[in-house]
Design an enzyme around this catalytic site. Structure first.
Site, PDB file in Angstrom:
ATOM      1  N   HIS A   1       0.856  -1.186   0.000  1.00 42.82           N
ATOM      2  CA  HIS A   1       0.000   0.000   0.000  1.00 42.82           C
ATOM      3  C   HIS A   1       0.892   1.236   0.000  1.00 42.82           C
ATOM      4  O   HIS A   1       2.136   1.103  -0.027  1.00 42.82           O
ATOM      5  CB  HIS A   1      -0.954  -0.032   1.202  1.00 42.82           C
ATOM      6  CG  HIS A   1      -0.257  -0.286   2.516  1.00 42.82           C
ATOM      7  ND1 HIS A   1       0.627   0.609   3.071  1.00 42.82           N
ATOM      8  CD2 HIS A   1      -0.301  -1.344   3.367  1.00 42.82           C
ATOM      9  CE1 HIS A   1       1.086   0.122   4.222  1.00 42.82           C
ATOM     10  NE2 HIS A   1       0.532  -1.071   4.410  1.00 42.82           N
TER      11      HIS A   1
ATOM     12  N   GLY B   1       1.852   3.154   2.197  1.00 44.13           N
ATOM     13  CA  GLY B   1       2.860   3.168   3.262  1.00 44.13           C
ATOM     14  C   GLY B   1       4.161   2.510   2.808  1.00 44.13           C
ATOM     15  O   GLY B   1       5.253   3.063   3.002  1.00 44.13           O
ATOM     16  N   HIS B   2       4.035   1.334   2.189  1.00 43.61           N
ATOM     17  CA  HIS B   2       5.237   0.668   1.670  1.00 43.61           C
ATOM     18  C   HIS B   2       5.918   1.513   0.595  1.00 43.61           C
ATOM     19  O   HIS B   2       7.142   1.611   0.554  1.00 43.61           O
ATOM     20  CB  HIS B   2       4.865  -0.690   1.033  1.00 43.61           C
ATOM     21  CG  HIS B   2       4.313  -1.700   1.978  1.00 43.61           C
ATOM     22  ND1 HIS B   2       2.995  -2.086   1.953  1.00 43.61           N
ATOM     23  CD2 HIS B   2       4.900  -2.412   2.979  1.00 43.61           C
ATOM     24  CE1 HIS B   2       2.791  -3.019   2.888  1.00 43.61           C
ATOM     25  NE2 HIS B   2       3.926  -3.222   3.533  1.00 43.61           N
TER      26      HIS B   2
ATOM     27  N   GLN C   1       6.939 -16.292  11.342  1.00 38.81           N
ATOM     28  CA  GLN C   1       6.595 -15.219  12.274  1.00 38.81           C
ATOM     29  C   GLN C   1       5.108 -15.172  12.585  1.00 38.81           C
ATOM     30  O   GLN C   1       4.645 -14.283  13.305  1.00 38.81           O
ATOM     31  CB  GLN C   1       7.108 -13.871  11.760  1.00 38.81           C
ATOM     32  CG  GLN C   1       6.340 -13.281  10.608  1.00 38.81           C
ATOM     33  CD  GLN C   1       7.061 -12.077  10.024  1.00 38.81           C
ATOM     34  OE1 GLN C   1       8.145 -12.191   9.467  1.00 38.81           O
ATOM     35  NE2 GLN C   1       6.480 -10.896  10.168  1.00 38.81           N
TER      36      GLN C   1
ATOM     37  N   LYS D   1       4.797   1.978  12.095  1.00 40.81           N
ATOM     38  CA  LYS D   1       3.568   1.336  12.559  1.00 40.81           C
ATOM     39  C   LYS D   1       3.921   0.099  13.379  1.00 40.81           C
ATOM     40  O   LYS D   1       3.297  -0.172  14.401  1.00 40.81           O
ATOM     41  CB  LYS D   1       2.656   0.953  11.395  1.00 40.81           C
ATOM     42  CG  LYS D   1       1.304   0.416  11.898  1.00 40.81           C
ATOM     43  CD  LYS D   1       0.317   0.182  10.803  1.00 40.81           C
ATOM     44  CE  LYS D   1       0.400  -1.192  10.235  1.00 40.81           C
ATOM     45  NZ  LYS D   1       0.015  -2.314  11.102  1.00 40.81           N
TER      46      LYS D   1
ATOM     47  N   SER E   1      -2.328  -0.472   6.367  1.00 44.38           N
ATOM     48  CA  SER E   1      -1.892  -1.833   6.700  1.00 44.38           C
ATOM     49  C   SER E   1      -2.432  -2.791   5.657  1.00 44.38           C
ATOM     50  O   SER E   1      -3.554  -2.615   5.166  1.00 44.38           O
ATOM     51  CB  SER E   1      -2.436  -2.227   8.079  1.00 44.38           C
ATOM     52  OG  SER E   1      -2.329  -3.631   8.250  1.00 44.38           O
TER      53      SER E   1
ATOM     54  N   ARG F   1      -3.479  -5.594   6.197  1.00 45.99           N
ATOM     55  CA  ARG F   1      -4.629  -6.293   6.772  1.00 45.99           C
ATOM     56  C   ARG F   1      -5.931  -5.507   6.584  1.00 45.99           C
ATOM     57  O   ARG F   1      -7.012  -6.081   6.711  1.00 45.99           O
ATOM     58  CB  ARG F   1      -4.401  -6.576   8.258  1.00 45.99           C
ATOM     59  CG  ARG F   1      -3.387  -7.678   8.534  1.00 45.99           C
ATOM     60  CD  ARG F   1      -3.407  -8.075   9.986  1.00 45.99           C
ATOM     61  NE  ARG F   1      -2.591  -9.262  10.252  1.00 45.99           N
ATOM     62  CZ  ARG F   1      -1.299  -9.252  10.505  1.00 45.99           C
ATOM     63  NH1 ARG F   1      -0.650  -8.097  10.530  1.00 45.99           N
ATOM     64  NH2 ARG F   1      -0.646 -10.377  10.748  1.00 45.99           N
TER      65      ARG F   1
END
Lengths: 280, 280
Positions: free
Chosen positions: A34, A36-37, A61, A149, A185, A187
């Site tokens: 998104h 943000g990346h 993880q 984040k 995010s 998600r």
């Protein structure tokens, strides 16, 4: 833009670049990219000759198999976004390429992983530490970019870089938010129209909690306030709201007057686990 | 020969060499060098343009403070031996240079460290793993040379290199022995004339134990034989004699017919802890 699926191809290509004197910036991701990346890619492009993005949904993880299964995978559109942003190299390995056998080595970050994400996702930071070490050793960047984040992840990786003398610099980058305040995010795509409309309450609560702490409320009072707040929105299931020292992530009882204070939150909303934080 | 005490100087020098296309071979040591170490330097010189030797008595891998205190430190003669052997770079940092603060990260190698050295020296392989990771990240060698006298250390480091995708090759090198069979070790200098004369019994016992196993004796019978053997030499205090699979280091009940078998021993002699092994 080069897209590689194997470690050998990636290393061959990057070694030639490094021999030619080019610096490497690295943005490790789990895909489902998104804005943000993309802001991390843009930061890397400003500071390095070559920008590498890894896309790998790292199974080790995830403590919750259902969460791993449901994690969005959108490699094709990810690559389109990266190409458009001017990313130079994508490294998108399979799980078999990264783990021909399961690691025997386990990482334990001590107090850094007994709080918040570490407490609620046992083994999570071991998985993060091992995979990020692998990626650092494969890509050998001068600088690596991480979004704030995942505040605790940044703290854990910074500790790891110090403890293992990795020869690179960690660049923490600000959380990007939607217009209504929701932290971007991967998600978020799993939210329904209904839960998506509720999701901004997480950041609204963080903002209110910050105001309370700044007015002198204790951590315990602020936590009680958060519990109350979500009583009005039963779609949320609050996992934790912690008030911590920004550097050590250890709990504080009041807002820190000497250093920075972090308020970190994790909550389930319609079965989707969302995290966010605010630092002041 | 260059001698550096700081990470920055070492990295500056080695980066220039690597940019010039020179390959780096690395021999990590704790100093108190003997012919065994020099054989590692010679192996490295044959296969790499630049050979780097680190000399660092790593405090975090000593579970016994007395052992750390008594560990021989002979930097000046070490450097003379290295210069004579044609070593190119010595990295001899202080503890403060390597650990500006104590690591929070801990390594756990699972079953590899619940046997033998791991069992009797709790925390030892965590210390080894962290310091070797640091050294690998500082020196960035193509190849790293380790003596097989520390068989379990070689297994642990090989596992670590796989698990963390270190971009280098581990080269295990044969144990060098004195004419009377005693495995060369920095700790041998701490033996008195009297205990030095007894020390070859360790290798003699290993040779006899190997013959017993090859004649069909079980591991338990061979261990009983070892205990008996040392009854004649009460100066020894046997810590363990283990018969193990060479690759996994897990105990076996008989000599392995499919793969290789390792007999590993640790014994105190006049307060000095000696280890050795034989593989067949």
């Amino acid at each position: 833009m080069q897209i590689f699926n194997t470690i050998a191809e990636t290393q061959n290509y990057l070694k030639a670049q490094q021999k030619a004197g080019k610096t490497i910036g690295f943005v490790p991701t789990m895909g489902a990219l998104h804005t943000g990346h993309i802001s991390l890619i843009e930061s890397s492009k400003k500071e390095n000759a070559i920008t590498v993005c890894s896309i790998f949904v790292n199974p080790t993880q995830f403590n919750n198999p259902e969460d791993l299964k449901k994690y969005p995978r959108t490699l094709e559109t990810d690559c389109e976004m990266l190409a458009k942003a001017g990313c130079d190299v994508v490294f998108a390995p399979s799980a078999e390429e990264m783990y021909p056998s399961l690691p025997k080595l386990k990482f334990d970050f001590g107090t850094l992983e007994t709080v918040m994400e570490g407490k609620f996702r046992p083994g999570h930071f071991n998985g993060v530490g091992i995979v990020v070490s692998k990626l650092f050793n494969i890509v050998k960047p001068e600088k690596a970019y991480f979004g704030l984040k995942d505040l605790q992840q940044v703290a854990v990786i910074r500790q790891m870089v110090n403890d293992l003398s990795f020869d690179l610099e960690i660049i923490p980058c600000p959380t990007l938010r939607e217009a209504d305040g929701l932290a971007m995010s991967s998600r978020n795509t799993r939210l329904s129209a209904e839960t998506r409309a509720l999701a901004p309450h997480i950041y609204q609560l963080l903002t209110l909690a910050k105001e309370q702490l700044q007015s002198g409320a204790s951590a315990a009072e602020t936590q009680a306030f958060a519990t109350d707040y979500f009583r009005n929105y039963p779609a949320f299931e609050l996992e934790y709201l912690e008030i911590a020292n920004f550097d050590t992530l250890e709990p504080v009882t009041q807002a820190d007057t000497a250093g920075k204070t972090a308020i970190c939150i994790a909550a389930f909303l319609g079965g989707v686990r969302l995290i966010d934080n605010i630092v002041f």
